[in-house]
Design an enzyme around this catalytic site. Structure first.
Site, PDB file in Angstrom:
ATOM      1  N   SER A 199       0.720  -1.090  -0.038  1.00 38.36           N
ATOM      2  CA  SER A 199       0.090   0.136  -0.033  1.00 38.36           C
ATOM      3  C   SER A 199       0.853   1.231  -0.051  1.00 38.36           C
ATOM      4  CB  SER A 199      -1.000  -0.038   1.303  1.00 38.36           C
ATOM      5  OG  SER A 199      -2.023   0.788   1.052  1.00 38.36           O
ATOM      6  N   GLU A 338      -9.058  -5.297  -4.475  1.00 39.46           N
ATOM      7  CA  GLU A 338      -8.489  -4.163  -3.829  1.00 39.46           C
ATOM      8  C   GLU A 338      -9.785  -3.292  -2.904  1.00 39.46           C
ATOM      9  OE1 GLU A 338      -5.499  -3.445  -3.116  1.00 39.46           O
ATOM     10  OE2 GLU A 338      -4.255  -4.484  -4.541  1.00 39.46           O
ATOM     11  N   HIS A 440      -7.486  -5.724  -0.543  1.00 38.06           N
ATOM     12  CA  HIS A 440      -6.341  -5.187  -0.203  1.00 38.06           C
ATOM     13  C   HIS A 440      -5.595  -5.600   1.264  1.00 38.06           C
ATOM     14  CE1 HIS A 440      -3.697  -1.577  -0.825  1.00 38.06           C
ATOM     15  NE2 HIS A 440      -4.060  -1.129   0.732  1.00 38.06           N
TER      16      HIS A 440
END
Length: 529
Positions: A199, A338, A440
């Site tokens: 990230s 995601e 994610h």
């Protein structure tokens, strides 16, 4: 069989680590080692300085202080939080506890958190399992973020009170320099260092690849779910710095315009505000600045690496497009779902948390995502590929922030160094049943072996053998890449001629240019001018 000594001599002094027990048996860890001087007082908003020496033996068996942020984001166990302070520039080292006849590859992890939160003490980032499984030395680092790490205050600098840009990135570079200077004492190979992050940590990896001054500090790179456009251009950075100082001066301020039509803030007064002894005042002003950016700059990000013309001469996408990234092998990828994490969490978040979670705010609004595409024809073409209700709207937002610009970065970097692209598709039955899917950050459970730790075991209950297989596969690929620069096992290098992508699943497989039409539509946004 010789064991590593728990006492290690670094350039600043001796550190005492702890041998792993139970699940972590066979490892040794050192926590909270300073890699730079405390960034307090006159060092606030300055590039990190070398760490101070210490006498005797430093106890490095406990969690170190996290960077300043909202307390809820520092949880390390149910009801337990890491302490916080500006004095946060420390790192952790994990190693197998058996000495090796040759230096071990080194893997340096940069945590995520949207450049506003996070700590290397988060249990998910425990490097013991990865170190043991792959016979590597794992280093996890902390860095400044939010207003403390990513404000460019140069307009308020004077000769006797300078300010530096991108101090959060400079912290990461200082940690990598510490690795070069000290990791051999822990059995690591300073000539074989891999940086990896997820990230915002993945975005940091791309920024480091785009920074000319990082040459020689690492030899491979892994970017997991980076958001390559999570960047602040210089003009916007000046407005954010100006607004931040005004918010410090007047906490009740509610500016409604991004334009600057007010008299400038006096430099001496600005410096006085910026050197407040209470960091909570800066954190509160940073939270208000994020709300300002949301309302006046179309959902823009206030805190992220700044294209400052110095450390970061150009954005990562521009560097990749121009063939100007560091020519080191790269693994890069995103997760299939995601956006689902943010969509699922949105309804249970408070208004304050929604404001804090800047990337997540974008992920809930597909229309805003499309509005950032200036060309109407391109906007219509992109929208035509996302017409299947809420599911596609979530995917649109996730693609726009992660997958599409990530693919563009891979295109550029593949021209200068071997590049390997993945898509992480694996989901446990629990993740599937709860609607998260391969969302994610879920690949981190495989990378760090967390399916076998208390925090991840619940996700693996119905898939114990499969999670073991996927974890072994991912860790073997990451470890092999760190060892040789090649993730091996049938993972072909990515080129723009065939765009072969490894789909990580149980089992994994290779696809050529998956989602071709969507990629081509987004390419019109991210292609070089």
């Amino acid at each position: 069989m010789a064991f590593l000594d728990s006492k290690v001599t670094t350039r600043n002094g001796v550190v005492e680590g702890a041998r792993g027990k139970r699940l972590r048996k066979g490892t040794i860890s050192w926590r909270g080692i300073p890699f730079a001087a405390p960034p307090v007082a006159h060092r606030r908003f300055r590039a990190p300085e070398p760490a101070h020496d210490w006498p005797g033996v430093r106890d490095c068996t406990k969690v170190a202080k996290a960077a300043i942020q909202e307390k809820r984001f520092t949880a390390i166990a149910p009801g337990k939080f890491a302490p916080m302070a500006e004095d946060c520039l420390t790192l952790n080292v994990y190693s197998p506890d058996v000495a090796s006849s040759t230096p071990r590859p080194v893997m340096v992890f940069i945590h995520g958190g949207g450049f506003i939160l996070g700590t290397a003490a988060t249990p998910l980032y425990d490097g013991a399992f990865l170190a043991r499984a792959q016979d590597v030395v794992v280093v996890t680092i902390q860095y400044r973020f939010g207003p403390f790490g990513f404000l460019d205050l140069g307009q308020f600098a004077t000769e006797d009170r300078p300010f530096d840009s991108n101090v959060g990135l400079r912290d990461q570079i200082a940690a990598l320099q510490w690795v070069q200077d000290n990791i051999e004492a822990f059995g690591g190979d300073a000539e074989n260092v891999t940086i990896f992050g997820e990230s915002a940590g993945g975005s940091s990896v791309l920024s480091l690849l785009s920074a000319p001054s990082t040459t020689g500090l690492y030899h491979q790179a892994i970017a997991q779910s980076p958001a390559p456009e999570l960047i602040v251009e210089q003009d916007a950075a000046k407005i954010y710095a100006d607004e931040f100082v005004r918010l410090l001066r007047d906490p009740q301020r509610r500016a409604t315009s991004f334009e600057r039509d007010e008299p400038p803030v006096d430099t001496v007064h600005a410096q006085r505000l910026l050197t407040s002894p209470n960091p909570a005042l800066l954190l509160a002003a940073g939270n208000r600045l994020m709300r300002f950016a949301t309302k006046t700059a179309g959902g823009a990000i206030a805190f992220a690496p700044v294209v400052d013309g110095d450390l970061l001469p150009r954005s990562p996408l521009a560097a990749a497009a121009g063939g100007l990234t560091q020519p080191v092998p790269l693994v890069i990828g995103s997760n299939r779902d995601e956006g689902k994490l943010f969509a699922k969490l949105w309804n249970v978040m408070t208004d304050a948390e929604r404001t804090l979670m800047r990337v997540e705010d974008d992920l809930t609004d597909a229309e805003r995502t499309l509005m950032r595409v200036e060309d109407e024809e391109v906007r219509r073409e992109i929208a035509s590929h996302y017409e299947d209700g809420d599911r596609d709207r979530i995917r649109l937002a996730g693609d726009s922030i992660f997958w599409a610009p990530m693919s563009a970065f891979a295109d550029g970097h593949s021209a200068v160094a071997p590049t390997y692209v993945y898509r992480y598709d694996y989901q446990t039955k629990v993740l599937e049943a709860t609607g998260f899917g391969a969302t994610h950050a879920t690949e981190l459970f495989s990378v760090f072996g967390a399916y076998r730790a208390p925090m991840g075991a619940g996700l693996a209950l119905a898939d114990w053998p499969a999670t073991g297989r996927v974890t072994k596969n991912v860790q073997t690929r990451w470890g092999g890449f760190a060892r040789t620069g090649d993730p091996g096992f049938g993972w072909p290098a990515y080129t723009t001629a065939d765009r072969k992508v490894l789909v990580l699943d149980d089992p994994d497989h290779v696809e050529a240019d998956p989602d071709t039409l969507r990629r081509q539509a987004w390419y019109r946004v991210h292609s070089p001018a």
